[in-house]
Design a protein around this motif. Sequence first.
Motif, short mmCIF file in Angstrom:
data_model
loop_
_atom_site.label_atom_id
_atom_site.label_comp_id
_atom_site.label_asym_id
_atom_site.label_seq_id
_atom_site.Cartn_x
_atom_site.Cartn_y
_atom_site.Cartn_z
N CYS A 9 0.85 -1.19 0.00
CA CYS A 9 0.00 0.00 0.00
C CYS A 9 0.88 1.24 0.00
O CYS A 9 1.67 1.45 0.93
CB CYS A 9 -0.91 0.01 1.22
N THR A 10 0.76 2.06 -1.03
CA THR A 10 1.63 3.24 -1.14
C THR A 10 1.01 4.48 -0.51
O THR A 10 1.67 5.51 -0.42
CB THR A 10 1.94 3.55 -2.62
N THR A 11 -0.24 4.37 -0.09
CA THR A 11 -0.91 5.54 0.49
C THR A 11 -1.00 5.45 2.01
O THR A 11 -1.56 6.34 2.66
CB THR A 11 -2.32 5.71 -0.11
N CYS A 12 -0.43 4.39 2.58
CA CYS A 12 -0.51 4.17 4.03
C CYS A 12 0.18 5.29 4.81
O CYS A 12 1.23 5.78 4.43
CB CYS A 12 0.15 2.85 4.41
N ARG A 13 -0.45 5.63 5.92
CA ARG A 13 0.18 6.46 6.93
C ARG A 13 0.49 5.59 8.14
O ARG A 13 -0.06 4.50 8.29
CB ARG A 13 -0.77 7.58 7.38
N PRO A 20 2.75 15.98 7.35
CA PRO A 20 1.59 16.20 6.48
C PRO A 20 1.93 16.27 5.00
O PRO A 20 1.19 15.78 4.18
CB PRO A 20 1.03 17.54 6.98
N ASP A 21 3.07 16.88 4.66
CA ASP A 21 3.38 17.08 3.25
C ASP A 21 4.48 16.16 2.74
O ASP A 21 4.86 16.23 1.58
CB ASP A 21 3.78 18.54 3.00
N GLY A 22 5.02 15.31 3.59
CA GLY A 22 6.10 14.45 3.16
C GLY A 22 5.59 13.23 2.44
O GLY A 22 4.39 13.03 2.31
N PRO A 23 6.53 12.41 1.96
CA PRO A 23 6.11 11.15 1.32
C PRO A 23 5.35 10.30 2.33
O PRO A 23 5.69 10.28 3.52
CB PRO A 23 7.44 10.49 0.94
N ARG A 24 4.34 9.59 1.85
CA ARG A 24 3.60 8.69 2.72
C ARG A 24 4.51 7.55 3.19
O ARG A 24 5.34 7.04 2.41
CB ARG A 24 2.42 8.08 1.96
N PRO A 25 4.34 7.10 4.42
CA PRO A 25 5.12 5.95 4.89
C PRO A 25 4.96 4.74 3.97
O PRO A 25 5.89 3.96 3.79
CB PRO A 25 4.54 5.71 6.28
N CYS A 53 -6.31 1.14 6.80
CA CYS A 53 -5.77 2.47 7.09
C CYS A 53 -5.41 2.67 8.57
O CYS A 53 -4.51 3.44 8.88
CB CYS A 53 -6.73 3.53 6.62
N SER A 54 -6.09 2.01 9.46
CA SER A 54 -5.78 2.19 10.88
C SER A 54 -4.62 1.30 11.33
O SER A 54 -4.23 1.33 12.49
CB SER A 54 -7.01 1.92 11.73
N ASN A 55 -4.08 0.51 10.40
CA ASN A 55 -2.98 -0.40 10.74
C ASN A 55 -1.82 -0.29 9.76
O ASN A 55 -1.11 -1.26 9.50
CB ASN A 55 -3.48 -1.85 10.80
N GLY A 56 -1.64 0.91 9.15
CA GLY A 56 -0.53 1.08 8.22
C GLY A 56 0.81 1.07 8.93
O GLY A 56 0.87 1.31 10.13
N CYS A 57 1.85 0.73 8.16
CA CYS A 57 1.85 0.39 6.74
C CYS A 57 1.37 -1.05 6.55
O CYS A 57 1.70 -1.92 7.34
CB CYS A 57 3.26 0.52 6.17
N MET A 74 3.62 -2.28 9.51
CA MET A 74 4.98 -2.48 9.02
C MET A 74 5.74 -1.16 9.09
O MET A 74 5.18 -0.09 8.85
CB MET A 74 4.95 -2.96 7.55
N ASP A 75 7.02 -1.23 9.43
CA ASP A 75 7.86 -0.05 9.58
C ASP A 75 8.78 0.09 8.36
O ASP A 75 9.59 -0.81 8.10
CB ASP A 75 8.69 -0.19 10.85
N PRO A 76 8.64 1.17 7.59
CA PRO A 76 9.46 1.33 6.39
C PRO A 76 10.96 1.34 6.70
O PRO A 76 11.78 0.99 5.84
CB PRO A 76 9.04 2.68 5.82
N GLU A 77 11.30 1.75 7.92
CA GLU A 77 12.73 1.89 8.24
C GLU A 77 13.38 0.60 8.67
O GLU A 77 14.60 0.44 8.57
CB GLU A 77 12.90 2.96 9.33
N THR A 78 12.59 -0.35 9.17
CA THR A 78 13.22 -1.53 9.76
C THR A 78 12.70 -2.87 9.26
O THR A 78 13.32 -3.90 9.53
CB THR A 78 13.03 -1.52 11.30
N HIS A 79 11.59 -2.90 8.52
CA HIS A 79 10.94 -4.18 8.25
C HIS A 79 11.10 -4.72 6.82
O HIS A 79 10.62 -5.81 6.53
CB HIS A 79 9.45 -4.10 8.58
N ALA A 80 11.73 -3.95 5.93
CA ALA A 80 11.73 -4.36 4.51
C ALA A 80 12.36 -5.75 4.33
O ALA A 80 11.81 -6.61 3.63
CB ALA A 80 12.46 -3.31 3.66
#
Lengths: 132, 132
Positions: A9-13, A20-25, A53-57, A74-80
Amino acid sequence: MAQALLHVCTTCRREGAAPPDGPRPGAQLLAALLAEPLPEGVAILPVECLSACSNGCAVALSAPDKWTYVYGRMDPETHAAAILQGAAAYAATADGLVPWRERPEIFRKQSLARIPPLPALDPIPALKDAAE
Amino acid sequence: MAQALLHVCTTCRREGAAPPDGPRPGAQLLAALLAEPLPEGVAILPVECLSACSNGCAVALSAPDKWTYVYGRMDPETHAAAILQGAAAYAATADGLVPWRERPEIFRKQSLARIPPLPALDPIPALKDAAE
């Protein structure tokens, strides 16, 4: 050979993680996944909104004749790397059911749902009727 | 005609709702659904565990070439008719995407996840490579 589609999901927060204006998580997670070596049998498919949406990413694994799995928080910084490890294990199965101990910890603890594979059409009366 | 498979988790518990030795709320939800008129194009499939255990009762809708949807926090005592109404609307679509306003409120507010349909094999390079 067995395959796995890894939907990201590329729109997850994430709570408290997205300016607010940065790339979505979710987009950050996609980038992190694409920066890792892609395991054999795994294809990464970006998707706009997995309705988790309540469980992003959120990510999901699916493939023909396999159970579908959805994972959240999922955490973009640690889970890939762990996500790809789990996707590779899923790809190597015939039915999508990876033995519990072989699943990454984030998959064991952060499952949002799993859904059975679509059955062959013949054994389902309602579907069989419609095909006739 | 379009079809819908309504997967119902029979092992689901609900917070504070399940006596330790009584029937599981998931089994109660299945019974409530089976007691209602079955909409055209909908088949009910019991399943042991949809891995949405913290959001029981859980149900999922799937069908060939359609998005899959998972819903949680369903109430066996009050939600059966609305679940079947939502399943009927899903069955009537070609892609599983029911217009927002035509979804039952419990589907609008209690989505756990949605997953894209499996793509045709040809456009996915990883799958195409494997098939060759």
